[in-house]
Design a protein around this motif. Sequence first.
Motif, PDB file in Angstrom:
ATOM      1  N   LEU A 181      -3.509  -5.701 -27.850  1.00 27.97           N
ATOM      2  CA  LEU A 181      -4.454  -6.791 -27.640  1.00 27.97           C
ATOM      3  C   LEU A 181      -5.351  -6.523 -26.434  1.00 27.97           C
ATOM      4  O   LEU A 181      -6.527  -6.901 -26.431  1.00 27.97           O
ATOM      5  CB  LEU A 181      -3.707  -8.111 -27.436  1.00 27.97           C
ATOM      6  N   ALA A 182      -4.802  -5.876 -25.403  1.00 25.30           N
ATOM      7  CA  ALA A 182      -5.631  -5.548 -24.244  1.00 25.30           C
ATOM      8  C   ALA A 182      -6.811  -4.682 -24.658  1.00 25.30           C
ATOM      9  O   ALA A 182      -7.944  -4.887 -24.187  1.00 25.30           O
ATOM     10  CB  ALA A 182      -4.782  -4.840 -23.183  1.00 25.30           C
ATOM     11  N   ARG A 183      -6.572  -3.730 -25.541  1.00 26.49           N
ATOM     12  CA  ARG A 183      -7.660  -2.864 -26.001  1.00 26.49           C
ATOM     13  C   ARG A 183      -8.617  -3.621 -26.930  1.00 26.49           C
ATOM     14  O   ARG A 183      -9.833  -3.423 -26.886  1.00 26.49           O
ATOM     15  CB  ARG A 183      -7.094  -1.629 -26.690  1.00 26.49           C
ATOM     16  N   GLU A 184      -8.071  -4.458 -27.788  1.00 25.04           N
ATOM     17  CA  GLU A 184      -8.904  -5.228 -28.716  1.00 25.04           C
ATOM     18  C   GLU A 184      -9.796  -6.219 -27.982  1.00 25.04           C
ATOM     19  O   GLU A 184     -10.973  -6.396 -28.331  1.00 25.04           O
ATOM     20  CB  GLU A 184      -8.010  -6.000 -29.695  1.00 25.04           C
ATOM     21  N   GLY A 186     -10.301  -6.627 -24.435  1.00 21.94           N
ATOM     22  CA  GLY A 186     -10.920  -6.299 -23.158  1.00 21.94           C
ATOM     23  C   GLY A 186     -12.439  -6.365 -23.171  1.00 21.94           C
ATOM     24  O   GLY A 186     -13.044  -6.875 -22.216  1.00 21.94           O
ATOM     25  N   PRO A 187     -13.090  -5.870 -24.224  1.00 22.41           N
ATOM     26  CA  PRO A 187     -14.553  -5.951 -24.246  1.00 22.41           C
ATOM     27  C   PRO A 187     -15.098  -7.376 -24.226  1.00 22.41           C
ATOM     28  O   PRO A 187     -16.291  -7.569 -23.975  1.00 22.41           O
ATOM     29  CB  PRO A 187     -14.913  -5.250 -25.567  1.00 22.41           C
ATOM     30  N   HIS A 188     -14.240  -8.359 -24.479  1.00 23.85           N
ATOM     31  CA  HIS A 188     -14.661  -9.761 -24.487  1.00 23.85           C
ATOM     32  C   HIS A 188     -14.254 -10.499 -23.212  1.00 23.85           C
ATOM     33  O   HIS A 188     -14.264 -11.732 -23.179  1.00 23.85           O
ATOM     34  CB  HIS A 188     -14.072 -10.468 -25.701  1.00 23.85           C
ATOM     35  N   THR A 250      -5.080  -5.252 -16.983  1.00 24.04           N
ATOM     36  CA  THR A 250      -4.807  -5.624 -18.369  1.00 24.04           C
ATOM     37  C   THR A 250      -3.963  -4.550 -19.038  1.00 24.04           C
ATOM     38  O   THR A 250      -3.956  -3.388 -18.609  1.00 24.04           O
ATOM     39  CB  THR A 250      -6.117  -5.868 -19.152  1.00 24.04           C
ATOM     40  N   GLY A 251      -3.216  -4.946 -20.047  1.00 26.19           N
ATOM     41  CA  GLY A 251      -2.354  -4.026 -20.772  1.00 26.19           C
ATOM     42  C   GLY A 251      -1.120  -3.610 -19.999  1.00 26.19           C
ATOM     43  O   GLY A 251      -0.444  -2.638 -20.373  1.00 26.19           O
ATOM     44  N   GLN A 252      -0.780  -4.343 -18.946  1.00 31.47           N
ATOM     45  CA  GLN A 252       0.309  -3.939 -18.053  1.00 31.47           C
ATOM     46  C   GLN A 252       1.562  -4.776 -18.284  1.00 31.47           C
ATOM     47  O   GLN A 252       1.508  -5.890 -18.792  1.00 31.47           O
ATOM     48  CB  GLN A 252      -0.145  -4.068 -16.595  1.00 31.47           C
TER      49      GLN A 252
END
Length: 263
Positions: A181-184, A186-188, A250-252
Amino acid sequence: MTTPLLAPPLVARPLQGRVALITGAATGIGAATARALASAGATIAIGHYAQIDQARTALEEVRRLGTDGIEVNADLTDPDAVDLMVRQIVSEVGPVDILVNNAGAYPRMTWHETDEIAWTHALDVNLTLHYRMSHAVTPAMIDRQWGRIINVSSVNARAGRPGLTAYSTAKAGLLGLTRSLARELGPHGICVNTVLPGAIQVDAENTLPAHHRARPEDQIARQCVPRRGQPDDVAAAIAFLAAPAASFITGQSLHIDGGWLLH
């Protein structure tokens, strides 16, 4: 002469104007998180399932901290109930900016006792609920290009433990959900992280059969910090991850376990 860079002033209530939904917030880590986010200025939605008295007590504590909130009762294993709950929150206090996926269960059984029904239930209440809640609130976060999702996993996701195979598997699944989800998202402008509590002292542990309870002194001996963990320890980490100051994290996965596992 070069002008020195000045640190930005501390913001007393950095979450002012944000709406935070905490699932499983009537007691324990969830209630402590509601208080911590309320102290930071967020409007709080106390998510719970059939814990009316405890949820109202938690809501009173939130309001004493100078912010507003509501309590929302929903069975999160029912997708329709999740949608209704999110619509209620939007109607009463606004779209969810911060989601803390804390709800779950702690089923203890041996591997030989773990049948298909028990396995499915453990994954549903400790992993699928988090997917379901995240899926329900992220469209509005994407619209506003800001959001925080914080999943509450467990040190058992990495350590494992006899009698908790299904639970530990579900909690480990949250690490994969968090990273993807962090990768999905993050751009937002949406940050997604996980906290992994260790042996936290909560009232619910008193309901466990005696043979399933670890002796406090044995647990403390495993840790670098020689004391019992408290719900406020976990809540403080969640409040940090929810704040604007954590916008580059994020993603941590963050262990809150007194140094039980070092990684």
